[in-house]
Scaffold this active site. Structure first.
Site, PDB file in Angstrom:
ATOM      1  N   ASN A   1      49.532  35.355  42.459  1.00  0.00           N
ATOM      2  CA  ASN A   1      48.658  34.785  43.489  1.00  0.00           C
ATOM      3  C   ASN A   1      47.638  33.914  42.771  1.00  0.00           C
ATOM      4  O   ASN A   1      46.696  34.412  42.167  1.00  0.00           O
ATOM      5  CB  ASN A   1      47.973  35.906  44.273  1.00  0.00           C
ATOM      6  CG  ASN A   1      47.014  35.380  45.328  1.00  0.00           C
ATOM      7  OD1 ASN A   1      47.055  34.204  45.687  1.00  0.00           O
ATOM      8  ND2 ASN A   1      46.147  36.240  45.829  1.00  0.00           N
TER       9      ASN A   1
ATOM     10  N   HIS B   1      45.044  39.309  52.625  1.00  0.00           N
ATOM     11  CA  HIS B   1      44.376  39.559  51.347  1.00  0.00           C
ATOM     12  C   HIS B   1      42.918  39.919  51.607  1.00  0.00           C
ATOM     13  O   HIS B   1      42.282  39.396  52.522  1.00  0.00           O
ATOM     14  CB  HIS B   1      44.479  38.325  50.450  1.00  0.00           C
ATOM     15  CG  HIS B   1      44.098  38.605  49.030  1.00  0.00           C
ATOM     16  ND1 HIS B   1      42.785  38.682  48.614  1.00  0.00           N
ATOM     17  CD2 HIS B   1      44.851  38.854  47.929  1.00  0.00           C
ATOM     18  CE1 HIS B   1      42.758  38.949  47.320  1.00  0.00           C
ATOM     19  NE2 HIS B   1      43.995  39.072  46.890  1.00  0.00           N
TER      20      HIS B   1
ATOM     21  N   SER C   1      43.767  43.749  39.002  1.00  0.00           N
ATOM     22  CA  SER C   1      43.633  43.755  37.540  1.00  0.00           C
ATOM     23  C   SER C   1      44.873  44.316  36.851  1.00  0.00           C
ATOM     24  O   SER C   1      44.779  45.062  35.873  1.00  0.00           O
ATOM     25  CB  SER C   1      42.371  44.510  37.107  1.00  0.00           C
ATOM     26  OG  SER C   1      41.213  43.878  37.601  1.00  0.00           O
TER      27      SER C   1
ATOM     28  N   GLU D   1      46.123  46.805  47.334  1.00  0.00           N
ATOM     29  CA  GLU D   1      45.129  46.269  46.409  1.00  0.00           C
ATOM     30  C   GLU D   1      43.801  46.998  46.589  1.00  0.00           C
ATOM     31  O   GLU D   1      43.113  46.779  47.597  1.00  0.00           O
ATOM     32  CB  GLU D   1      44.909  44.775  46.667  1.00  0.00           C
ATOM     33  CG  GLU D   1      46.131  43.931  46.445  1.00  0.00           C
ATOM     34  CD  GLU D   1      45.788  42.451  46.402  1.00  0.00           C
ATOM     35  OE1 GLU D   1      46.050  41.821  45.376  1.00  0.00           O
ATOM     36  OE2 GLU D   1      45.225  41.961  47.390  1.00  0.00           O
TER      37      GLU D   1
ATOM     38  N   GLY E   1      39.737  41.506  40.147  1.00  0.00           N
ATOM     39  CA  GLY E   1      38.886  40.628  39.363  1.00  0.00           C
ATOM     40  C   GLY E   1      37.729  41.324  38.674  1.00  0.00           C
ATOM     41  O   GLY E   1      36.860  40.674  38.090  1.00  0.00           O
TER      42      GLY E   1
ATOM     43  N   LYS F   1      45.466  31.875  43.958  1.00  0.00           N
ATOM     44  CA  LYS F   1      44.198  31.726  44.677  1.00  0.00           C
ATOM     45  C   LYS F   1      43.765  30.250  44.653  1.00  0.00           C
ATOM     46  O   LYS F   1      44.611  29.362  44.689  1.00  0.00           O
ATOM     47  CB  LYS F   1      43.149  32.687  44.111  1.00  0.00           C
ATOM     48  CG  LYS F   1      43.644  34.140  44.089  1.00  0.00           C
ATOM     49  CD  LYS F   1      42.571  35.137  43.780  1.00  0.00           C
ATOM     50  CE  LYS F   1      43.151  36.538  43.783  1.00  0.00           C
ATOM     51  NZ  LYS F   1      42.103  37.579  43.601  1.00  0.00           N
TER      52      LYS F   1
ATOM     53  N   GLU G   1      40.265  39.096  50.266  1.00  0.00           N
ATOM     54  CA  GLU G   1      39.336  37.961  50.264  1.00  0.00           C
ATOM     55  C   GLU G   1      39.364  37.246  51.606  1.00  0.00           C
ATOM     56  O   GLU G   1      38.325  36.782  52.091  1.00  0.00           O
ATOM     57  CB  GLU G   1      39.696  37.012  49.115  1.00  0.00           C
ATOM     58  CG  GLU G   1      39.410  37.626  47.757  1.00  0.00           C
ATOM     59  CD  GLU G   1      40.183  36.999  46.611  1.00  0.00           C
ATOM     60  OE1 GLU G   1      40.010  37.487  45.480  1.00  0.00           O
ATOM     61  OE2 GLU G   1      40.965  36.053  46.838  1.00  0.00           O
TER      62      GLU G   1
END
Length: 253
Positions: free
Chosen positions: A9, A96, A214, A168, A174, A11, A98
């Site tokens: 991904n 996702h 991660s 996730e 991150g 991003k 985000e």
């Protein structure tokens, strides 16, 4: 039978020339070798058509990172599932954390996105996962159950069987923190049981559930060795061929 999948991904990273170079580099690295997993790259919308044309799509699947919850119309700046499919991309990443956190995507919005993706023969990679406060409060099982049930459990058995799920833990995206292999296995097994309770053991056992957060060359092999972890949705480590290939190779014996 469920598939092992390693999906990158990207991003909001890479210009079009940078993205093409990265995709071609991965394509070259995979040339002439067989992988024990399907390889997918999730790229910005601007890159999709160019990358599909530049690589061997039998070796590497291409995913969009999102799609609109409307079929078409006066929605300036949105990109529909039909538009994505017309580029030759075969996957779309939906839900996702985000997108949920920064753009207010609700279970109802995501339900519509999944339906439109499936209607356009795209495979949704549907993301679920809890934030740190929910994990520390012991709510992580309830959180993922609600995310699955509220967006996906209206689907028929046939349509649910076309999905890929990606767990996730938001607290590990991150941050450099990673769920332990045991934590990953525990919640992946729980997710599979939630699916089995609704759709039966066969559908549950055929559903690929990826780990994201991660995941990199150092921990991929341990994570992927769990019986209910079928690969990874990889962020930062997918932005370089030298970092991404060892994750793909984690499935090699």
């Amino acid at each position: 039978m469920r598939k092992n999948i390693v999906a990158g991904n990207w991003k909001m990273n890479t210009t079009l020339p940078e993205g093409l170079a990265l995709a071609k580099g991965l394509n070259d690295a995979l040339k002439g070798r067989s992988s024990n997993c399907d390889v997918v790259i999730g790229t910005p919308f601007t890159h999709l058509a160019g990358i599909v044309a530049a690589i061997d799509t039998q070796k590497i699947g291409v995913a969009a990172e999102n799609c609109a919850d409307k079929e078409k119309g006066a929605y300036t700046g949105e990109v529909s599932a039909a538009m994505i499919a017309s580029t030759g991309a075969k996957y779309v990443i939906l839900g996702h954390s985000e997108r949920r956190a920064y753009y207010g995507e609700t279970p109802e919005i995501l339900k519509e996105k999944v339906k439109l993706a499936l209607a356009n023969q795209l495979t949704p990679i549907f993301c679920i996962g809890e934030v740190l406060e929910e994990r520390e409060a012991g709510q992580h099982f309830d959180v993922v159950d609600k995310q699955i049930k509220n967006s996906l459990f209206d689907l028929s058995e046939e349509d649910f069987g076309k999905l890929v799920l990606a767990y996730e833990p938001v607290w590990a995206i991150g941050t450099g923190k990673t769920a332990t292999a045991a934590q990953a296995q525990e919640i992946h097994a729980h997710i599979r049981k939630t699916i089995a309770d609704k759709y039966g053991e066969n559908i549950a056992n055929d559903t690929s559930i990826l780990y994201g957060g991660s995941c990199n060359a150092d921990n991929a092999k341990e994570l992927f060795s769990n019986p209910d972890v079928d690969g990874g949705l990889i962020g930062g480590a997918s932005l370089g061929v030298d970092k991404f290939m060892p994750v793909i190779e984690a499935f090699d014996n």
